[in-house]
Structure formats: structure tokens, C-alpha cells
Scaffold this motif. Structure first.
Motif, PDB file in Angstrom:
ATOM      1  N   ALA A  32       9.918   7.940 -19.858  1.00 31.87           N
ATOM      2  CA  ALA A  32       9.627   6.643 -19.727  1.00 31.87           C
ATOM      3  C   ALA A  32       8.906   6.354 -18.584  1.00 31.87           C
ATOM      4  N   VAL A  33       9.408   6.923 -17.505  1.00 32.74           N
ATOM      5  CA  VAL A  33       8.703   6.880 -16.119  1.00 32.74           C
ATOM      6  C   VAL A  33       7.287   7.261 -16.066  1.00 32.74           C
ATOM      7  N   ILE A  34       7.012   8.581 -16.865  1.00 32.39           N
ATOM      8  CA  ILE A  34       5.856   9.033 -16.766  1.00 32.39           C
ATOM      9  C   ILE A  34       4.937   8.128 -17.662  1.00 32.39           C
ATOM     10  N   ILE A  35       5.527   7.474 -18.757  1.00 32.68           N
ATOM     11  CA  ILE A  35       4.518   6.657 -19.650  1.00 32.68           C
ATOM     12  C   ILE A  35       4.128   5.454 -18.898  1.00 32.68           C
ATOM     13  N   TRP A  36       5.211   4.895 -18.105  1.00 31.32           N
ATOM     14  CA  TRP A  36       4.851   3.784 -17.254  1.00 31.32           C
ATOM     15  C   TRP A  36       3.857   3.890 -16.092  1.00 31.32           C
ATOM     16  N   LEU A  37       4.059   5.135 -15.583  1.00 30.11           N
ATOM     17  CA  LEU A  37       2.978   5.520 -14.359  1.00 30.11           C
ATOM     18  C   LEU A  37       1.625   5.813 -14.916  1.00 30.11           C
ATOM     19  N   THR A  38       1.538   6.308 -16.088  1.00 29.06           N
ATOM     20  CA  THR A  38       0.307   6.687 -16.879  1.00 29.06           C
ATOM     21  C   THR A  38      -0.260   5.426 -17.313  1.00 29.06           C
ATOM     22  N   TRP A  39       0.376   4.235 -17.879  1.00 30.51           N
ATOM     23  CA  TRP A  39       0.001   2.912 -18.063  1.00 30.51           C
ATOM     24  C   TRP A  39      -0.700   2.369 -16.844  1.00 30.51           C
TER      25      TRP A  39
ATOM     26  N   SER B 269       0.573  -1.156  -0.112  1.00 34.57           N
ATOM     27  CA  SER B 269       0.138   0.031  -0.016  1.00 34.57           C
ATOM     28  C   SER B 269       1.118   1.369  -0.028  1.00 34.57           C
ATOM     29  N   MET B 270       1.982   1.314   0.688  1.00 38.04           N
ATOM     30  CA  MET B 270       2.763   2.268   0.989  1.00 38.04           C
ATOM     31  C   MET B 270       3.526   2.445  -0.622  1.00 38.04           C
ATOM     32  N   LYS B 271       3.947   1.493  -1.200  1.00 38.01           N
ATOM     33  CA  LYS B 271       4.702   1.681  -2.389  1.00 38.01           C
ATOM     34  C   LYS B 271       3.516   2.066  -3.505  1.00 38.01           C
ATOM     35  N   GLU B 272       2.393   1.779  -3.302  1.00 36.22           N
ATOM     36  CA  GLU B 272       1.104   2.092  -4.266  1.00 36.22           C
ATOM     37  C   GLU B 272       1.406   3.617  -4.300  1.00 36.22           C
ATOM     38  N   ARG B 273       1.040   4.102  -2.731  1.00 34.59           N
ATOM     39  CA  ARG B 273       0.709   5.415  -2.554  1.00 34.59           C
ATOM     40  C   ARG B 273       2.013   6.278  -2.847  1.00 34.59           C
ATOM     41  N   VAL B 274       3.215   5.869  -2.734  1.00 33.95           N
ATOM     42  CA  VAL B 274       4.314   6.636  -3.292  1.00 33.95           C
ATOM     43  C   VAL B 274       4.244   6.629  -4.933  1.00 33.95           C
ATOM     44  N   LEU B 275       3.965   5.708  -5.629  1.00 39.14           N
ATOM     45  CA  LEU B 275       3.938   5.690  -6.963  1.00 39.14           C
ATOM     46  C   LEU B 275       2.800   6.802  -7.464  1.00 39.14           C
ATOM     47  N   ASP B 276       1.812   6.776  -6.791  1.00 41.98           N
ATOM     48  CA  ASP B 276       0.633   7.736  -7.044  1.00 41.98           C
ATOM     49  C   ASP B 276       1.128   9.005  -6.860  1.00 41.98           C
ATOM     50  N   LEU B 277       1.926   9.299  -5.838  1.00 43.33           N
ATOM     51  CA  LEU B 277       2.395  10.724  -5.854  1.00 43.33           C
ATOM     52  C   LEU B 277       3.591  10.982  -6.749  1.00 43.33           C
ATOM     53  N   VAL B 278       4.387  10.050  -7.123  1.00 38.16           N
ATOM     54  CA  VAL B 278       5.255  10.463  -8.087  1.00 38.16           C
ATOM     55  C   VAL B 278       4.457  10.588  -9.387  1.00 38.16           C
TER      56      VAL B 278
ATOM     57  N   LEU C 282       1.564  11.843  -9.858  1.00 41.88           N
ATOM     58  CA  LEU C 282       0.933  13.191  -9.938  1.00 41.88           C
ATOM     59  C   LEU C 282       1.981  14.421  -9.989  1.00 41.88           C
ATOM     60  N   VAL C 283       3.271  14.348  -9.021  1.00 38.82           N
ATOM     61  CA  VAL C 283       4.228  15.118  -9.409  1.00 38.82           C
ATOM     62  C   VAL C 283       4.747  15.291 -10.766  1.00 38.82           C
ATOM     63  N   GLY C 284       4.857  14.136 -11.339  1.00 38.46           N
ATOM     64  CA  GLY C 284       5.263  13.786 -12.764  1.00 38.46           C
ATOM     65  C   GLY C 284       4.250  14.716 -13.857  1.00 38.46           C
ATOM     66  N   VAL C 285       3.109  14.578 -13.653  1.00 37.14           N
ATOM     67  CA  VAL C 285       2.087  15.196 -14.212  1.00 37.14           C
ATOM     68  C   VAL C 285       2.318  16.930 -14.106  1.00 37.14           C
ATOM     69  N   LEU C 286       2.506  17.129 -12.869  1.00 39.24           N
ATOM     70  CA  LEU C 286       2.453  18.419 -12.864  1.00 39.24           C
ATOM     71  C   LEU C 286       3.773  19.058 -13.526  1.00 39.24           C
ATOM     72  N   LEU C 287       4.903  18.261 -13.136  1.00 37.92           N
ATOM     73  CA  LEU C 287       6.189  18.664 -14.045  1.00 37.92           C
ATOM     74  C   LEU C 287       5.998  18.613 -15.517  1.00 37.92           C
ATOM     75  N   LYS C 288       5.083  17.955 -15.812  1.00 40.09           N
ATOM     76  CA  LYS C 288       4.948  17.783 -17.597  1.00 40.09           C
ATOM     77  C   LYS C 288       4.430  18.947 -17.915  1.00 40.09           C
ATOM     78  N   GLY C 289       3.295  19.392 -16.962  1.00 39.21           N
ATOM     79  CA  GLY C 289       2.528  20.706 -17.254  1.00 39.21           C
ATOM     80  C   GLY C 289       3.358  21.947 -17.185  1.00 39.21           C
ATOM     81  N   ILE C 290       4.288  22.078 -16.303  1.00 38.90           N
ATOM     82  CA  ILE C 290       5.067  23.372 -16.317  1.00 38.90           C
ATOM     83  C   ILE C 290       5.954  23.096 -17.380  1.00 38.90           C
TER      84      ILE C 290
ATOM     85  N   TYR D  21      -5.750   8.508 -21.413  1.00 37.52           N
ATOM     86  CA  TYR D  21      -4.394   7.995 -21.197  1.00 37.52           C
ATOM     87  C   TYR D  21      -3.626   7.240 -22.303  1.00 37.52           C
ATOM     88  N   PRO D  22      -4.581   6.522 -23.337  1.00 32.50           N
ATOM     89  CA  PRO D  22      -3.603   6.034 -24.402  1.00 32.50           C
ATOM     90  C   PRO D  22      -3.267   7.038 -25.328  1.00 32.50           C
ATOM     91  N   TRP D  23      -4.016   8.066 -25.491  1.00 33.55           N
ATOM     92  CA  TRP D  23      -3.400   9.020 -26.239  1.00 33.55           C
ATOM     93  C   TRP D  23      -2.163   9.756 -25.534  1.00 33.55           C
TER      94      TRP D  23
END
Length: 180
Positions: free
Chosen positions: A146-153, A8-17, A19-27, A112-114
């Protein structure tokens, strides 16, 4: 911590990563959009002047400063056609990233696929750039994408929308109970 709590902790950390990745992609998309627009109205001589102005103080203190010398060298290689290509690339890249982030924020899982496809296309171009003109910046960007693609998948596979991930992650970070 039990195995279930660790998962559960691992899943939460991946969720946080994610969200931060999406934010950084937007910036990053916004910065690329602004940079691309500015480049459309900038000549190579103006770029050279700006690079000299930005790096002058640092180079006066340390003539061997790596970053400052890379900036000066990079700008000296730019020609008018190159500026237009870089501007177009930055504009396209920025628009696509911002569109992906907005679509994810709106909440459609169909995006997500797009998003993965668009980032995958940029990733292929970056891999080509790494093979033909290796650079640390492109390597870091490629790994990040690559990490963002994997997390999006991962999010798409889990059948969750960004707002659900956001809500549960914010609740987890601030240790609030998740409302059902």
C-alpha cells in the motif's frame, strides 16, 4: 528550519523511501521467482525434509521457538496441489514485480499506472487472504505494498521518471548540488 525547508526534507525522505521500496520490490520479486521455480521441482515430502533440516538445531535448543514451529506447521499443511499453487503464485508475483522494476528503471512514466494496477490487484488478493487466513507476514506485506502504491502514485502525479528521482535523491544524500 523553515516550513519550506521542512517540506523539502519531507519530500526528499519520501523520494528515498520510494527508491528503497522499488529496490526491495525488485529483490522480493527475484526471491519469489527463484522460490517459485524451486517449488515446481519440490514435493511436499522434500519440503518437509528441508523444513526439518533448517529448524532442527533451533528446535533442539528451544522446542517452543515460534518461527521454527511456524515453519514446521506451515510445511506440514502443504499438499501437492498446494505446492503447485504457491509456485505459480510466486512465479507470477515475481515476474510482475521484476517487470515493474525494470520498466520503472527504463524510465517510462506510462508504466506507473500499470505498476499501481498490478500491485493493487495483489493488494486485493492479500486483503482477501488477511480476512480468510490472517497472518502477520501478509499484513506486513499488504502495508508495504500500500505504501509503495501511494509513493508510485505520488511520483506519477509529480510527473517524474524514476531516473530523475534517483539522480536528485543520490545528490541529496551525498549533499551534491543538483545539475540542471
Amino acid at each position: 528550519m523553515t516550513g519550506n525547508q521542512e517540506d523539502s526534507m519531507k519530500e526528499r525522505v519520501l523520494d528515498l523511501v520510494f527508491l528503497v521500496g522499488v529496490l526491495l520490490k525488485g529483490i522480493d520479486g527475484l526471491v519469489e521467482l527463484i522460490g517459485g521455480a524451486l517449488l515446481l521441482f519440490t514435493s511436499p515430502a522434500q519440503l518437509q525434509g528441508a523444513a526439518n533440516a533448517v529448524t532442527a538445531e533451533e528446535l533442539s535448543e528451544d522446542p517452543h521457538d515460534l518461527i521454527a514451529n511456524l515453519i514446521i506447521h506451515g510445511v506440514s499443511q502443504v499438499h501437492a496441489g498446494g505446492v503447485v499453487f504457491v509456485a505459480a503464485y510466486l512465479l507470477l508475483h515475481g515476474v510482475v514485480k521484476i517487470a515493474i522494476v525494470i520498466a520503472l528503471l527504463i524510465g517510462s512514466r506510462r508504466v506507473y499506472p500499470w505498476a499501481m494496477g498490478a500491485l493493487g490487484a495483489f493488494l486485493i488478493f492479500q486483503l482477501y487472504e488477511l480476512v480468510t487466513k490472517p497472518s502477520i507476514g501478509v499484513a506486513v506485506l499488504t502495508v508495504f505494498d500500500a505504501v509503495i502504491i501511494w509513493l508510485t502514485w505520488r511520483e506519477w502525479r509529480r510527473d517524474r521518471e524514476l531516473r530523475d528521482t534517483w539522480r536528485s535523491t543520490v545528490n541529496w544524500v551525498f549533499r551534491r548540488p543538483v545539475a540542471s
